[in-house]
Design an enzyme around this catalytic site. Structure first.
Site, PDB file in Angstrom:
ATOM      1  N   ASP A  85       0.844  -0.992   0.105  1.00 13.77           N
ATOM      2  CA  ASP A  85       0.098   0.038  -0.222  1.00 13.77           C
ATOM      3  C   ASP A  85       0.881   1.365  -0.081  1.00 13.77           C
ATOM      4  OD1 ASP A  85      -1.345   2.071   0.614  1.00 13.77           O
ATOM      5  OD2 ASP A  85      -2.528   1.364   2.527  1.00 13.77           O
ATOM      6  N   TYR A 136       1.349   0.500  15.087  1.00 18.28           N
ATOM      7  CA  TYR A 136       0.362   0.210  14.120  1.00 18.28           C
ATOM      8  C   TYR A 136       0.426   1.034  12.696  1.00 18.28           C
ATOM      9  CZ  TYR A 136      -4.455  -0.109  12.050  1.00 18.28           C
ATOM     10  OH  TYR A 136      -5.298  -0.374  11.211  1.00 18.28           O
ATOM     11  N   LYS A 170      -3.536  -3.036   8.664  1.00 19.21           N
ATOM     12  CA  LYS A 170      -3.710  -4.444   8.537  1.00 19.21           C
ATOM     13  C   LYS A 170      -2.721  -5.022   7.307  1.00 19.21           C
ATOM     14  CE  LYS A 170      -5.922  -6.687  11.759  1.00 19.21           C
ATOM     15  NZ  LYS A 170      -5.270  -6.507  12.970  1.00 19.21           N
TER      16      LYS A 170
END
Ligand code: F6R
Ligand code: MG
Ligand code: MG
Length: 371
Positions: free
Chosen positions: A11, A228, A231
């Site tokens: 991504d 974080y 995902k």
């Protein structure tokens, strides 16, 4: 002839938010792939995307974990990141966790699933690309394809499948691996893969060969970045037919939109919806999590395809059930089991909120403890 089949994905910027990839980034990646083919680095390619992730599907002869191929993918993602910045794309360069390439993509952010195979007379391969979920999401369908006779009748009636398959499972937390032989060790296998946030199937092998028949990407970004970063939006490649599950047996597990972890802020359970490539853009509550299936026939390393396997209307019911399940579970709002269990929330942005409040906790008064 032996070929390496590589899917490398990242991504590197979303359009709009985290929902899709802008065509300019796709063109940039495509151009880079075309040059690599021209130079002879790769034999063939298909540039794909699912949600906000770009995937480079490639065939070559450099083997798995090749420095040249990984470097090429890294540099392609870097170039596309520049385009993402130019177009103000959301989270430009998100998955490129380090400044410079250092020999291998391991631990650098992009996910990869690669296998070196001897091309059979006819070699059907299906690439699955997912968005808004994690690598363990492939555990359920891989188990169904290669170990469940209620899914794969070939395990019962095809003599070349009757012996079963071996599953290589990775413990992503302790960084260990183990191989289970099925059907004999089916129950042992399920002890672990039923906990997909930690134990993930990396490869599936036939009983009599160490050549993979399925491979997944197993990168978990928070373990690499220590924070974080969304995902991991995994990919998987599965070979089909002639002693392996038929195409229809490989796709069948997705007729049930089973529950996976991911969705909004990587913090929710929701249905895994099989979609056509035209519908691979998660928008409702940044989801629901979804998967596309691209079918190829390999011929002398060339990728003939893809066919958009989930465009078939026979997945319409799975999509409808997914939407109903999505509606049902959404109404739990911030409550479990929609929100992930506490130990999983540790890998999201929530610990920062908890940290802020920790000093306000006071002991419960008058609580009797007899230990
Ligand atoms: C989940 C995902 C999105 C984002 C959400 C918040 O994997 O990518 O659901 O987590 O849109 O994104 P930020 O924090 O970038 O505003
Ligand atoms: Mg994103
Ligand atoms: Mg994504």
């Amino acid at each position: 002839m032996r070929y390496t089949f590589s899917i490398i994905k990242a991504d590197i910027g979303g359009y709009v938010g985290h929902s899709d990839v802008h065509p300019a980034l796709c063109s940039c990646a495509e151009e880079s792939l075309a040059q690599a083919k021209e130079k002879g680095l790769i034999i063939d390619y298909h540039r794909a995307d699912c949600g906000d992730d770009i995937a480079l599907i490639m065939t070559h002869t450099h083997g798995t974990d090749s420095e040249e191929i990984h470097r090429f993918a890294w540099e392609t993602f870097e170039k596309a990141t520049e385009v993402a910045k130019e177009y103000g794309q959301y989270g430009a360069g998100q998955d490129l966790l380090t400044d410079a390439f250092s020999g291998n993509l391991r631990g650098m952010g992009p996910g990869f699933a690669e296998m070196e195979i001897e091309e059979r007379a006819s070699e059907p391969i299906i690439c699955f690309l997912a968005d808004k979920t994690e690598p363990g999401s492939w555990n359920y369908p891989l188990y169904k394809m290669f170990a469940d006779p209620f899914n794969t009748i070939g395990l019962v009636i095809d003599p070349s499948m009757h012996d079963g398959f071996r599953f290589e499972v990775h413990d992503l937390v302790e960084e260990k691996k183990i191989i289970f032989s099925c059907p004999e060790e089916m129950y042992d296998l399920l002890v672990f893969i039923g906990a997909p946030s930690r134990f993930v199937i990396k490869h599936v092998f036939k009983k009599d060969s160490d050549e993979p028949v399925a491979v997944t990407s197993t990168q978990r970004l928070f373990l690499m970045a220590g924070r974080y970063v969304g995902k991991d939006d995994p990919v998987m490649a599965v070979r089909c037919q002639s002693g392996l599950p038929a195409v229809g047996e490989v796709l069948e597990p997705f007729s049930f939109p089973y529950t996976v972890a991911g969705w909004m802020r990587g913090s929710h359970h929701g249905p895994f919806m099989p979609v056509s490539t035209a519908n691979d853009t998660p928008t409702r509550f940044d989801g629901p999590p979804r998967v596309v299936a691209l079918g190829f026939q390999l011929k002398d390393g060339r990728l003939i395809g893809p066919r958009d396997m989930f465009a078939d209307p026979s997945y319409d019911l799975a999509r409808r059930i997914a939407l109903e399940q999505a509606d049902y579970i959404r109404r739990h709002g911030p409550f479990e089991p929609h929100r992930l269990p506490l130990e999983e929330m540790e890998y999201t942005t929530m610990p920062k909120v908890v940290e802020k409040l920790k000093d306000r906790f006071v002991p419960l008064e008058g609580v009797e403890r007899d230990f």
